[in-house]
Design a protein around this motif. Sequence first.
Motif, PDB file in Angstrom:
ATOM      1  N   UNK A  86       2.831   7.519  -6.597  1.00 12.92           N
ATOM      2  CA  UNK A  86       3.401   6.284  -7.139  1.00 12.92           C
ATOM      3  C   UNK A  86       2.473   5.095  -6.898  1.00 12.92           C
ATOM      4  N   UNK A  87       1.992   4.963  -5.678  1.00 16.31           N
ATOM      5  CA  UNK A  87       1.116   3.827  -5.347  1.00 16.31           C
ATOM      6  C   UNK A  87      -0.199   3.932  -6.103  1.00 16.31           C
ATOM      7  N   UNK A  88      -0.741   5.145  -6.191  1.00 19.25           N
ATOM      8  CA  UNK A  88      -2.011   5.336  -6.894  1.00 19.25           C
ATOM      9  C   UNK A  88      -1.855   5.013  -8.382  1.00 19.25           C
ATOM     10  N   UNK A  89      -0.742   5.442  -8.970  1.00 17.27           N
ATOM     11  CA  UNK A  89      -0.492   5.181 -10.387  1.00 17.27           C
ATOM     12  C   UNK A  89      -0.288   3.688 -10.638  1.00 17.27           C
ATOM     13  N   UNK A  90       0.455   3.033  -9.754  1.00 17.94           N
ATOM     14  CA  UNK A  90       0.645   1.588  -9.895  1.00 17.94           C
ATOM     15  C   UNK A  90      -0.685   0.854  -9.807  1.00 17.94           C
ATOM     16  N   UNK A  91      -1.557   1.309  -8.909  1.00 13.02           N
ATOM     17  CA  UNK A  91      -2.869   0.675  -8.766  1.00 13.02           C
ATOM     18  C   UNK A  91      -3.725   0.828 -10.005  1.00 13.02           C
ATOM     19  N   UNK A  92      -3.648   1.996 -10.645  1.00 12.84           N
ATOM     20  CA  UNK A  92      -4.457   2.229 -11.846  1.00 12.84           C
ATOM     21  C   UNK A  92      -3.931   1.443 -13.039  1.00 12.84           C
ATOM     22  N   UNK A  93      -2.606   1.474 -13.247  1.00  9.79           N
ATOM     23  CA  UNK A  93      -2.043   0.787 -14.408  1.00  9.79           C
ATOM     24  C   UNK A  93      -2.057  -0.736 -14.242  1.00  9.79           C
ATOM     25  N   UNK A  94      -2.001  -1.198 -12.989  1.00 10.25           N
ATOM     26  CA  UNK A  94      -1.960  -2.640 -12.769  1.00 10.25           C
ATOM     27  C   UNK A  94      -3.234  -3.212 -12.198  1.00 10.25           C
ATOM     28  N   UNK A  95      -4.376  -2.533 -12.463  1.00  9.53           N
ATOM     29  CA  UNK A  95      -5.632  -2.952 -11.847  1.00  9.53           C
ATOM     30  C   UNK A  95      -6.024  -4.376 -12.258  1.00  9.53           C
ATOM     31  N   UNK A  96      -5.722  -4.772 -13.488  1.00  3.93           N
ATOM     32  CA  UNK A  96      -6.086  -6.127 -13.929  1.00  3.93           C
ATOM     33  C   UNK A  96      -5.286  -7.183 -13.182  1.00  3.93           C
ATOM     34  N   UNK A  97      -3.997  -6.898 -13.009  1.00  5.90           N
ATOM     35  CA  UNK A  97      -3.140  -7.843 -12.275  1.00  5.90           C
ATOM     36  C   UNK A  97      -3.600  -7.934 -10.821  1.00  5.90           C
ATOM     37  N   UNK A 127      -6.648  -6.994  -4.038  1.00  5.97           N
ATOM     38  CA  UNK A 127      -7.350  -5.725  -3.839  1.00  5.97           C
ATOM     39  C   UNK A 127      -7.122  -5.163  -2.438  1.00  5.97           C
ATOM     40  N   UNK A 128      -7.300  -6.021  -1.433  1.00  7.85           N
ATOM     41  CA  UNK A 128      -7.168  -5.565  -0.057  1.00  7.85           C
ATOM     42  C   UNK A 128      -5.730  -5.163   0.259  1.00  7.85           C
ATOM     43  N   UNK A 129      -4.781  -5.923  -0.265  1.00  8.42           N
ATOM     44  CA  UNK A 129      -3.368  -5.594  -0.032  1.00  8.42           C
ATOM     45  C   UNK A 129      -3.033  -4.212  -0.586  1.00  8.42           C
ATOM     46  N   UNK A 130      -3.500  -3.931  -1.820  1.00  4.75           N
ATOM     47  CA  UNK A 130      -3.224  -2.633  -2.440  1.00  4.75           C
ATOM     48  C   UNK A 130      -3.956  -1.508  -1.713  1.00  4.75           C
ATOM     49  N   UNK A 131      -5.182  -1.807  -1.279  1.00  8.48           N
ATOM     50  CA  UNK A 131      -5.915  -0.792  -0.512  1.00  8.48           C
ATOM     51  C   UNK A 131      -5.185  -0.464   0.789  1.00  8.48           C
ATOM     52  N   UNK A 132      -4.683  -1.497   1.450  1.00 10.87           N
ATOM     53  CA  UNK A 132      -3.939  -1.276   2.701  1.00 10.87           C
ATOM     54  C   UNK A 132      -2.650  -0.496   2.439  1.00 10.87           C
ATOM     55  N   UNK A 146      11.525   8.668 -11.022  1.00 13.77           N
ATOM     56  CA  UNK A 146      10.269   7.940 -11.221  1.00 13.77           C
ATOM     57  C   UNK A 146       9.241   8.818 -11.925  1.00 13.77           C
ATOM     58  N   UNK A 147       8.372   8.166 -12.698  1.00 18.61           N
ATOM     59  CA  UNK A 147       7.316   8.892 -13.407  1.00 18.61           C
ATOM     60  C   UNK A 147       6.405   9.622 -12.434  1.00 18.61           C
ATOM     61  N   UNK A 148       6.057   8.965 -11.315  1.00 19.79           N
ATOM     62  CA  UNK A 148       5.179   9.597 -10.330  1.00 19.79           C
ATOM     63  C   UNK A 148       5.822  10.858  -9.757  1.00 19.79           C
ATOM     64  N   UNK A 149       7.139  10.812  -9.563  1.00 14.46           N
ATOM     65  CA  UNK A 149       7.851  11.981  -9.035  1.00 14.46           C
ATOM     66  C   UNK A 149       7.886  13.097 -10.065  1.00 14.46           C
ATOM     67  N   UNK A 150       8.043  12.746 -11.333  1.00 11.83           N
ATOM     68  CA  UNK A 150       8.025  13.764 -12.393  1.00 11.83           C
ATOM     69  C   UNK A 150       6.675  14.462 -12.451  1.00 11.83           C
TER      70      UNK A 150
END
Length: 578
Positions: free
Chosen positions: A192-203, A210-215, A107-111
């Motif tokens: 990984x979760x932080x990167x997904x949140x940043x790249x997919x913020x519009x979705x 928002x709350x689901x991702x924060x949790x 995974x990119x986050x792991x790299x």
Amino acid sequence: MLKIAKNRISYVAVLGAVLFMTIQVIATLNLPSLTSDIVNNGVAKGDIGYIWKVGLEMAGFSLISILAAVCNVFLAARTSQKLGQNLRSDVYRKVINFSKDEYDQIETSSLITRTTNDVVQIQNVAIIMLRMMLMAPIMLIGASFLAYTKDHQLTTIFLVVLPIMIIFVGLLLYFSVPLFRAMQTKTDKINRIFREGLTGVRVIRAFRQDQFEQDRFEDANRDYTDNAIKVNTIVALAFPVMTLIMSGTNVAIVWFGAKLIGAQSMQVGNLIAFMSYAMQILMSFMMLSMVFVFIPRAQASAKRIQTVLALKSTMKQPEHPVVLDPKATQHDLKFDHVEYRYRQAELPALSDIDFEAHSGQTVAIIGGTGSGKTTLVSLIPRFYDVDKGEIELDGHNINDFSMKDLRDQVSFVPQKATLFTGTIRDNMKYGNPDATDDQIWHALEIARAKDFVEEDPAGLDLQVEQGGDNFSGGQKQRLAIARSLVKQAAVYVFDDSFSALDFKTDADLRAALRADQHIQQSITVIVAQRIATVADADLILVLDNGKLVGKGTHDELRANNKVYQEIIHSQLREEDDK
């Protein structure tokens, strides 16, 4: 750890660090003996001259110890930082040459974690090893020998103290090492979760998640925090327990030493020196225990980095590569019954792809989502290697070219337009560093990007923010297209690169491509979803579930290809199809 460090550190610097550490320890070990001499021969006899003489010797040894420590720290820090620099460079160089198959394995986050956090862990242990791991055994052996020479009877105290310390350190390692190893995996999860949140913020915002991702992030963050608290609590217990053991040792030494002095079997100075050596022995043992706590975590990091470095690329470079003629004006591209399967996939992503294209021709690829369009064009610059069949460029198998020569002849625009921080000029020169401003403006004009670049007073010096965030989606696509046109190539690949353009801009851009003199000598491959984009292509390939179900011109396919007809009917009104 040793495998990772091999050939990435200066052995001269390591030997220098060992030498200066040895000098520091020898100078430090002499100080208690000199203190003993001052008390026994100076203070007890009232000999001021002797006190001054030995005092100056102590000052000299202290100065030597300080200078040696400074040199050791400098060399240790330099060596560890150099090791980190070389590791980051090697990992980045390895990753940048990965094929997409290798990217799919890690995974990119792991790299990112392996290149940053894991390297830092190895750096920290490297400096600890060049400091504590060298100092501790030398001082432990030296202090034990000198303590025995002062009074062998008192050394029996260590027969009780050292087993207690060994048991405690063993328990410390037993409980802390698994937690240290787990921290790297938990760090990966947070990234990984932080990167997904940043790249997919519009979705996330569009679906009100928002709350689901924060949790989700909170759960991963709490898991990491709980693990870190546990392991740091265990390690923190080491200091008070060690202090208790050392204090108890001091009490025992003073207790039994006082009896020996009372029996005139020991001098006061020797007792003072023995206490100093006892503290050095226990501190050395404590330093070793700390080293053994941190080494497992660094070892886990080393394994993770070694996994990346040892990953064998599926891309094989030919021993005797064929050299393309850079001045050639006629080119041919041929897919000869090509098949490709993603690793771990049950079915091929592409099977029996067969077509030819020549200079001046435009090949369009159309099909439903997941039909293999992007996979097909990714095979041309060898992002993936085919499993069966051959891809030929100018009569040679593309595997016979060096990767550099092949990709010099292919200009690729991916689905997602990517711009780099800098100026527009910097981005335009990415594929052709020698490009002139006239060539850049010409490419911008073809890509229909000249107008909005000219409108800004900075022109080609207009700053591009990270990811091109100061441009709209259509502007980014046009700039990405222009960048590909600045590069002089034999094959131009546009992977659904016109999707953000309106119909008029799309048509004008394709017309400008057909009219360009250099493009007329090259092969153009266009992946598209819209019939309007592919209709005027010389050859249209229709893909369905990875198979080539039709090829020909727009009129031919509209007349006799069922899949192509379905695409037309899904996009055009019935009267437009007449």
